[in-house]
Design a protein around this motif. Structure first.
Motif, PDB file in Angstrom:
ATOM      1  N   SER A  90       0.855  -1.191   0.000  1.00 47.98           N
ATOM      2  CA  SER A  90       0.000   0.000   0.000  1.00 47.98           C
ATOM      3  C   SER A  90       0.890   1.240   0.000  1.00 47.98           C
ATOM      4  O   SER A  90       1.851   1.314   0.751  1.00 47.98           O
ATOM      5  CB  SER A  90      -0.863  -0.004   1.261  1.00 47.98           C
ATOM      6  OG  SER A  90      -1.410   1.277   1.464  1.00 47.98           O
ATOM      7  N   CYS A  91       0.556   2.210  -0.843  1.00 48.74           N
ATOM      8  CA  CYS A  91       1.422   3.390  -0.908  1.00 48.74           C
ATOM      9  C   CYS A  91       1.215   4.287   0.293  1.00 48.74           C
ATOM     10  O   CYS A  91       2.024   5.158   0.569  1.00 48.74           O
ATOM     11  CB  CYS A  91       1.189   4.161  -2.200  1.00 48.74           C
ATOM     12  SG  CYS A  91      -0.190   5.315  -2.136  1.00 48.74           S
ATOM     13  N   GLY A  92       0.100   4.114   0.994  1.00 46.06           N
ATOM     14  CA  GLY A  92      -0.118   4.873   2.219  1.00 46.06           C
ATOM     15  C   GLY A  92      -0.774   6.226   2.034  1.00 46.06           C
ATOM     16  O   GLY A  92      -0.904   6.982   2.986  1.00 46.06           O
ATOM     17  N   GLN A  93      -1.196   6.527   0.827  1.00 48.82           N
ATOM     18  CA  GLN A  93      -1.801   7.836   0.603  1.00 48.82           C
ATOM     19  C   GLN A  93      -3.165   7.978   1.244  1.00 48.82           C
ATOM     20  O   GLN A  93      -3.499   9.006   1.792  1.00 48.82           O
ATOM     21  CB  GLN A  93      -2.007   8.043  -0.899  1.00 48.82           C
ATOM     22  CG  GLN A  93      -0.985   8.851  -1.585  1.00 48.82           C
ATOM     23  CD  GLN A  93      -1.448   9.203  -2.984  1.00 48.82           C
ATOM     24  OE1 GLN A  93      -1.526  10.346  -3.327  1.00 48.82           O
ATOM     25  NE2 GLN A  93      -1.740   8.216  -3.803  1.00 48.82           N
ATOM     26  N   CYS A 112      -6.977   2.235   2.906  1.00 43.68           N
ATOM     27  CA  CYS A 112      -6.026   1.226   2.433  1.00 43.68           C
ATOM     28  C   CYS A 112      -4.812   1.169   3.346  1.00 43.68           C
ATOM     29  O   CYS A 112      -4.398   0.094   3.780  1.00 43.68           O
ATOM     30  CB  CYS A 112      -5.638   1.525   0.995  1.00 43.68           C
ATOM     31  SG  CYS A 112      -4.281   0.557   0.349  1.00 43.68           S
ATOM     32  N   ARG A 113      -4.242   2.323   3.672  1.00 45.29           N
ATOM     33  CA  ARG A 113      -3.042   2.353   4.525  1.00 45.29           C
ATOM     34  C   ARG A 113      -3.307   1.647   5.849  1.00 45.29           C
ATOM     35  O   ARG A 113      -2.552   0.777   6.274  1.00 45.29           O
ATOM     36  CB  ARG A 113      -2.616   3.794   4.781  1.00 45.29           C
ATOM     37  CG  ARG A 113      -1.443   3.924   5.734  1.00 45.29           C
ATOM     38  CD  ARG A 113      -1.104   5.373   6.022  1.00 45.29           C
ATOM     39  NE  ARG A 113      -2.142   6.066   6.772  1.00 45.29           N
ATOM     40  CZ  ARG A 113      -2.841   7.103   6.331  1.00 45.29           C
ATOM     41  NH1 ARG A 113      -2.624   7.570   5.123  1.00 45.29           N
ATOM     42  NH2 ARG A 113      -3.773   7.665   7.076  1.00 45.29           N
ATOM     43  N   THR A 142     -11.304   3.954  -1.674  1.00 45.09           N
ATOM     44  CA  THR A 142      -9.901   4.357  -1.775  1.00 45.09           C
ATOM     45  C   THR A 142      -9.616   5.112  -3.072  1.00 45.09           C
ATOM     46  O   THR A 142     -10.472   5.196  -3.948  1.00 45.09           O
ATOM     47  CB  THR A 142      -8.992   3.113  -1.712  1.00 45.09           C
ATOM     48  OG1 THR A 142      -9.398   2.215  -2.747  1.00 45.09           O
ATOM     49  CG2 THR A 142      -9.097   2.425  -0.373  1.00 45.09           C
ATOM     50  N   CYS A 146      -7.127   4.401  -5.354  1.00 47.41           N
ATOM     51  CA  CYS A 146      -6.818   3.530  -6.485  1.00 47.41           C
ATOM     52  C   CYS A 146      -7.329   2.120  -6.184  1.00 47.41           C
ATOM     53  O   CYS A 146      -7.725   1.817  -5.067  1.00 47.41           O
ATOM     54  CB  CYS A 146      -5.314   3.536  -6.769  1.00 47.41           C
ATOM     55  SG  CYS A 146      -4.386   2.297  -5.853  1.00 47.41           S
ATOM     56  N   LEU A 161      -5.946  -0.582  -5.560  1.00 47.57           N
ATOM     57  CA  LEU A 161      -5.216  -1.496  -4.681  1.00 47.57           C
ATOM     58  C   LEU A 161      -6.032  -1.810  -3.429  1.00 47.57           C
ATOM     59  O   LEU A 161      -5.990  -2.919  -2.908  1.00 47.57           O
ATOM     60  CB  LEU A 161      -3.844  -0.933  -4.286  1.00 47.57           C
ATOM     61  CG  LEU A 161      -2.955  -1.932  -3.542  1.00 47.57           C
ATOM     62  CD1 LEU A 161      -1.515  -1.847  -3.996  1.00 47.57           C
ATOM     63  CD2 LEU A 161      -3.002  -1.789  -2.027  1.00 47.57           C
ATOM     64  N   GLY A 162      -6.801  -0.845  -2.981  1.00 50.47           N
ATOM     65  CA  GLY A 162      -7.652  -1.089  -1.815  1.00 50.47           C
ATOM     66  C   GLY A 162      -8.638  -2.216  -2.090  1.00 50.47           C
ATOM     67  O   GLY A 162      -8.799  -3.137  -1.280  1.00 50.47           O
TER      68      GLY A 162
HETATM   69  S1  SF4 Z   1      -5.693   2.613  -2.333  1.00 53.55           S
HETATM   70 FE1  SF4 Z   1      -4.039   3.127  -3.726  1.00 53.55          FE
HETATM   71  S2  SF4 Z   1      -3.685   5.290  -3.344  1.00 53.55           S
HETATM   72 FE2  SF4 Z   1      -4.804   4.549  -1.571  1.00 53.55          FE
HETATM   73  S3  SF4 Z   1      -3.199   3.956  -0.099  1.00 53.55           S
HETATM   74 FE3  SF4 Z   1      -3.790   2.141  -1.252  1.00 53.55          FE
HETATM   75  S4  SF4 Z   1      -2.245   2.062  -2.868  1.00 53.55           S
HETATM   76 FE4  SF4 Z   1      -2.226   4.161  -2.079  1.00 53.55          FE
END
Ligand code: SF4
Ligand SMILES: Cc1cc2nc3c(=O)[nH]c(=O)nc-3n(C[C@H](O)[C@H](O)[C@H](O)COP(=O)(O)O)c2cc1C
Ligand code: FES
Lengths: 203, 451
Positions: free
Chosen positions: B353-356, B360-361, B398, B400, B402-403
């Motif tokens: 997770s990019c943590g933005q 998701c983070r 989220t 993107c 990835l969530g």
């Molecule tokens: S859903 Fe996407 S943008 Fe949000 S924290 Fe996860 S990876 Fe990052």
């Protein structure tokens, strides 16, 4: 000018207005309608490109526009989504949305120390307000919380990652508002700040 | 027997070099497009072919190209997504390793259709040795005049650059990829604007998967209609599937879309069935797609044979179906533990997770911790419902996908294998042994096999 309806209240706004701004305009127009205004944590009016991260301002778009009336498949960040003519938005009138928002508040707090009694900001803290107004009474999170040692990055911005909810507002303030102030004869500090606050520059 | 459009010459000696590739009909599509076709005509063939993105989302490629904004005096870019970090997926690597010129050929032909004079290959850091193969192929192609100025005297210029990533899964998400390519941290952008309007360096950009771009070669050579004859309905053409897990014959297969799932998993032409034990579950499209019980993989909830197509794999929605995804196929035998595998996936997404954004983070980390506790015999009775609620609050909320990708494997594992989760709570001592189901395969409650 596009017309948008939020929780049944309609307003006409200039092109390019976000749903959040439109809701705030409704709330200013008539205090009784203030329930249409979603909470916002990471969005800050004076900053460019702020918002989109915390997800506390999520709303449900039940009708996209007059031209394309399909509902949007997922909740959208009202701070980063522009209104369209004929758009219909649900903030407090959608139980699923309120549930999703509860989730967001819970997520924002699971790694927060919840040390409000000893925190200087308590009482005038947006995060505290958000949690009172939109969260649940107790957390279901029982694991150890992330902690960090505070880092001194100068007198303009305080960096205490243990309490941080990663709203990116300080990064943007540093960049857009305080940039020159930090740079003033204080190069080493600026570099250090860059390292910690500017992830994309290798922090 | 499936047709081989991409892999026809994959085993031909010397195919990796330009000479061998050329001797087997390589670069014909560039000759055909640049000498005899207009860019619009190439786009038309791609549209007619029904080709859909092979990177995971299955978006129609011709349509994506037609969204590309074309303002005066602004460059356009093609970016090939060779990040291939989805667990279970290794088809792009195989193609690039064995037949690198096919990707380069596809890039030149596709760029011609888009009017892009520069294109990039963003390749994952772990594939550094593949990057060298590609770099060498580019050098060969440039020396032979397939790249550079005025290719084949057509007036079309093109250059390809390779950028190696640093190993972050999120850099496969197209906007994170563009950020990374620009030299920044790979955080996904908030859309809109979409890359077709504002992509790399704020210029109109198309991001396509390696396999998608390679498929443009046979489409231009033989015509879109020929390509569309393979497959069923909106699932046209052939698809690369990388098969792994407890199958007898793991490997990368090119299949005609539309063969039955039974044929794919059990016939000796492909996976060849399972060694010694029984199959329990299948993940047909990479770690982000829902896991389904073997029975539901073979037959849909309505009892029809399931096919290897985008539509059939998704039949039944999330209740009883799954997705084609990236084609990273893996199967589990009855010695595998679904809870352990779900934990493993959750750990991956939490790490990547990019943590933005907060759901998701925070949510991926929370799921990982709950699953860790379940799998290690410390689960509590409320954990399954808690886990369900956490994934539900991530999904759809989220920035993107990835969530969603983190939520779906957890949701589907609970949906179909709840009894296995319950077992972990009831028998903590047994599951403390990591090989618990190897010693004593889990006897499934048949109720869960179909619903
Ligand atoms: S859903 Fe996407 S943008 Fe949000 S924290 Fe996860 S990876 Fe990052
Ligand atoms: C978290 C995440 C990871 C992704 N990783 C990849 C990848 O490794 N390779 C890929 O081709 N597409 C990946 N995608 C999909 C891309 O965002 C994009 O849709 C795709 O490259 C488009 O190409 P296509 O239309 O040819 O499939 C990923 C998406 C997400 C959300
Ligand atoms: S205020 Fe809109 S996402 Fe944070």
């Amino acid at each position: 000018m596009p017309k948008v309806t939020i929780d049944g209240v309609m307003i006409e706004v200039p092109e390019g207005t976000t749903i959040l701004q439109a809701a705030r305009m409704i709330g200013e127009r008539n205090k009784a309608d203030r329930h249409v205004v979603p909470p916002a944590m990471c969005y800050y009016t004076n900053l460019k490109t702020s918002g989109g991260y915390c997800r506390s301002c999520l709303v449900k778009v039940s009708k996209g526009s007059d031209r394309d009336p399909r509902p949007m498949p997922k909740p959208v960040a009202s701070c980063r989504t522009n209104v369209m003519d004929g758009m219909e938005v649900q903030n407090t009138t959608s139980p699923e949305l309120l549930d999703a928002r509860k989730g967001v508040v819970e997520f924002l707090l699971i790694n927060h120390p919840l040390d409000c009694p000893i925190c200087d900001q308590a009482g005038e803290c947006h995060l505290q307000d958000l949690s009172y107004e939109n969260g649940t009474e107790a957390s279901r999170y029982e694991f150890e919380r992330r902690t960090f040692v505070p880092i001194d990055i100068g007198d303009t911005i305080k960096l205490h990652m243990t309490r941080c909810i990663l709203c990116y507002r300080c990064v943007k303030v540093a960049d857009q508002i305080a940039r020159w102030a930090c740079a003033w004869g204080d190069q080493p500090r600026r570099c250090e700040r860059d390292q910690h606050l500017h992830p994309e520059r290798g922090g | 027997m499936s047709r081989k459009l991409l892999f026809e010459h994959i085993a031909t000696p010397g195919i990796r070099g330009l000479e061998g590739y050329r001797a087997n009909g390589g670069y014909r599509s560039v000759e055909k497009a640049l000498r005899t076709m207009s860019p619009e005509a190439v786009l038309e063939e791609v549209k007619k072919s029904g080709l859909r993105g092979r990177g995971g989302a299955g978006f129609p490629t011709g349509l994506k190209w037609s969204f590309l904004a074309k303002p005066e005096g602004v460059p356009r870019y093609l970016v090939v997504n060779a990040d291939e970090s989805e667990p279970g997926t290794f088809k792009d690597r195989y193609l690039m390793e064995r037949i690198p010129h096919m990707l380069i050929e596809g890039m030149i032909t596709s760029s011609f259709a888009m009017g892009a004079h520069t294109s990039y290959i963003y390749i994952r850091g772990e594939y550094f040795y593949v990057a060298r193969i590609i770099e060498q192929a580019i050098a060969e192609a440039r020396a032979a005049g397939w790249l550079g100025k005025n290719i084949l005297g057509s007036g079309f210029d093109h250059e390809i650059h390779v950028q190696v990533g640093a190993g972050a899964y999120i850099c496969g998400e197209e906007t994170a990829l563009l950020e990374s390519l620009e030299g920044k941290r790979g955080n996904p952008r908030i859309k809109p604007p979409f890359p077709a309007v504002m992509g790399l360096y704020n210029c109109p950009t198309v991001v396509n998967n390696v396999e998608t771009i390679a498929a443009v070669v046979p489409i231009v050579n033989d015509g879109g209609e020929e390509y569309a004859k393979i497959g069923i309905g909106k699932s046209a053409g052939t698809k690369l599937i990388s098969a792994g897990g407890n199958v007898k014959r793991p490997g990368v297969y090119e299949i005609d879309l539309g063969i039955t799932c039974d044929e794919f998993i059990n016939s000796d032409e492909y996976c060849g069935g399972v060694e010694g034990r029984a199959f329990k579950a299948v993940v047909p499209g990479g770690s982000s797609v829902p896991i389904i019980p073997y029975e539901l993989f073979l037959k849909t909830a309505t009892g029809e044979s399931r096919l290897m197509t985008y539509e059939s794999l998704a039949d039944g929605g999330f209740a009883t179906g799954t997705m084609m995804g990236s084609g990273g196929f893996y199967a589990y035998n009855d010695a595998q533990c679904i809870v352990r595998s779900t934990w493993n996936h959750a750990r991956f997404y939490s790490h990547e997770s990019c943590g933005q954004c907060s759901p998701c983070r925070e949510g991926t980390g929370w799921m990982e911790k709950i699953l860790h506790r379940l799998e290690h015999g410390e689960g509590r009775s409320e954990d399954i419902d808690l886990l369900w609620d956490v994934q539900r609050k991530i999904e759809g909320n989220t920035i993107c996908p990835l969530g969603d990708a983190a939520a779906w494997p957890v949701a589907s594992a609970i949906r179909h294998f709840r009894d296995e989760f319950e077992y972990h709570i009831r028998f903590p001592q047994k599951v403390k042994d990591p090989k618990h189901f190897e010693k004593e395969p889990f006897a499934r409650n048949p109720k869960f096999a179909t619903a």
